[in-house]
Scaffold this motif. Structure first.
Motif, PDB file in Angstrom:
ATOM      1  N   SER A   1      46.171  50.020  27.764  1.00 44.81           N
ATOM      2  CA  SER A   1      47.378  50.625  28.187  1.00 44.81           C
ATOM      3  C   SER A   1      46.839  51.097  29.489  1.00 44.81           C
ATOM      4  O   SER A   1      47.455  50.730  30.607  1.00 44.81           O
ATOM      5  N   VAL A   2      45.714  51.695  29.677  1.00 47.72           N
ATOM      6  CA  VAL A   2      45.239  52.363  30.956  1.00 47.72           C
ATOM      7  C   VAL A   2      44.919  51.386  31.767  1.00 47.72           C
ATOM      8  O   VAL A   2      45.054  51.591  33.106  1.00 47.72           O
ATOM      9  N   TRP A   3      43.940  50.410  31.208  1.00 51.45           N
ATOM     10  CA  TRP A   3      43.922  49.279  32.279  1.00 51.45           C
ATOM     11  C   TRP A   3      44.824  48.623  32.855  1.00 51.45           C
ATOM     12  O   TRP A   3      44.834  48.100  33.886  1.00 51.45           O
ATOM     13  N   HIS A   4      45.956  48.454  31.841  1.00 53.14           N
ATOM     14  CA  HIS A   4      47.096  47.887  32.593  1.00 53.14           C
ATOM     15  C   HIS A   4      47.863  48.523  33.850  1.00 53.14           C
ATOM     16  O   HIS A   4      48.160  48.061  34.946  1.00 53.14           O
ATOM     17  N   TYR A   5      47.888  49.991  33.686  1.00 53.58           N
ATOM     18  CA  TYR A   5      48.057  50.709  34.887  1.00 53.58           C
ATOM     19  C   TYR A   5      47.287  50.540  36.053  1.00 53.58           C
ATOM     20  O   TYR A   5      47.633  50.471  37.176  1.00 53.58           O
ATOM     21  N   VAL A   6      45.897  50.396  35.810  1.00 47.98           N
ATOM     22  CA  VAL A   6      44.788  50.263  36.910  1.00 47.98           C
ATOM     23  C   VAL A   6      45.287  48.637  37.609  1.00 47.98           C
ATOM     24  O   VAL A   6      45.329  48.591  38.949  1.00 47.98           O
ATOM     25  N   GLN A   7      45.630  47.705  36.747  1.00 50.98           N
ATOM     26  CA  GLN A   7      45.687  46.251  37.571  1.00 50.98           C
ATOM     27  C   GLN A   7      47.050  46.670  38.236  1.00 50.98           C
ATOM     28  O   GLN A   7      47.136  45.664  39.327  1.00 50.98           O
ATOM     29  N   GLU A   8      47.990  47.208  37.796  1.00 51.10           N
ATOM     30  CA  GLU A   8      49.189  47.362  38.596  1.00 51.10           C
ATOM     31  C   GLU A   8      49.420  48.263  39.452  1.00 51.10           C
ATOM     32  O   GLU A   8      50.447  48.526  40.165  1.00 51.10           O
ATOM     33  N   ASP A   9      48.238  49.139  39.754  1.00 50.99           N
ATOM     34  CA  ASP A   9      48.040  49.927  40.865  1.00 50.99           C
ATOM     35  C   ASP A   9      49.077  51.200  40.537  1.00 50.99           C
ATOM     36  O   ASP A   9      49.648  51.717  41.478  1.00 50.99           O
TER      37      ASP A   9
END
Length: 235
Positions: A171-179
């Motif tokens: 979930s956190v990495w998804h936020y990173v990828q979506e900036d």
């Protein structure tokens, strides 16, 4: 086509209750209070929207499939589509999201604790999510973030299941990828022209600013309203 996402927490002015078990809808409405905006998610769950009162992010409240999504995230709203399906309004509309929503009642509070003493029910999910959110941009890929999550998880007196650790890290990495990963000190700001200000009423203005803030983390790139949202504003 573009999806519509709104920030959770004080930045977006919203607190969202994410219910993954549809049988818990009535229980949540009775506990947290009625809201004029209820949406159905592609997975068959529900989102209840309230005005933010500084609620923190709490995952799996009391071990149930209920998440309190306060500061630190964002959520899709109707007009958005994923591979699993579309988001739908059960009650209310996009305009109501910019209106005078009620505050939540009976907000659950995580029990205080430090990682070395935290067990089931002490807020381990939220603690791990917040820790990863602070460190995620230092990781070169998701595998490195998962490795960090496993290390932090082992500090708990009662570690979380490995599947839950991977879910939180993902979930956190998804936020990173979506900036869209927001941390303290990265509050969004925007400028609005006088003609645009004059064009919008109070509810429309609040929603417009909310959408703008939601996309500010993407370098203030232009964003597109879904056709349904555009029709709502007469565009």
């Amino acid at each position: 086509d573009a999806n519509i996402a709104l920030l959770d927490g004080t930045r977006g002015g919203l607190t969202r209750v994410d219910i993954d078990d549809s049988k818990l809808l009535d229980e949540c409405l009775g506990r947290f209070g009625h809201t004029p905006v209820i949406t159905k998610t592609p997975s068959g769950g529900f989102h209840l929207f309230y005005r933010s009162n500084g609620e923190k992010r709490m995952l799996h409240v009391e071990g149930k499939k209920i998440d309190i999504l306060g500061s630190g995230g964002y959520g899709l709203v109707p007009g958005s589509m994923t591979d699993a399906g579309t988001y739908q309004f059960i009650e209310g509309s996009l305009i109501d999201l910019g209106g005078n929503l009620p505050y939540m009642k009976a907000v659950p509070q995580p029990r205080p604790g430090v990682p070395g003493q935290m067990r089931a029910g002490d807020g381990r999910n939220t603690s791990l999510f917040d820790a990863l959110r602070s460190e995620a941009r230092q990781c070169k890929d998701e595998a490195e973030l998962v490795a960090l999550a496993n290390t932090l998880n082992n500090n708990f007196a009662e570690p979380l299941p490995a599947s839950e650790v991977r879910r939180i890290a993902g979930s956190v990495w998804h936020y990173v990828q979506e900036d869209l990963l927001l941390v303290k000190g990265c509050e969004a700001s925007t400028l609005i022209s006088k003609p645009m200000y004059d064009l919008l009423n109070d509810k429309e203005l609040k929603l417009f600013l909310g959408l703008t803030f939601a996309h500010a983390a993407k370098g203030n790139a232009p964003f597109v309203l879904a056709q349904q949202a555009a029709k709502t504003f007469g565009m």
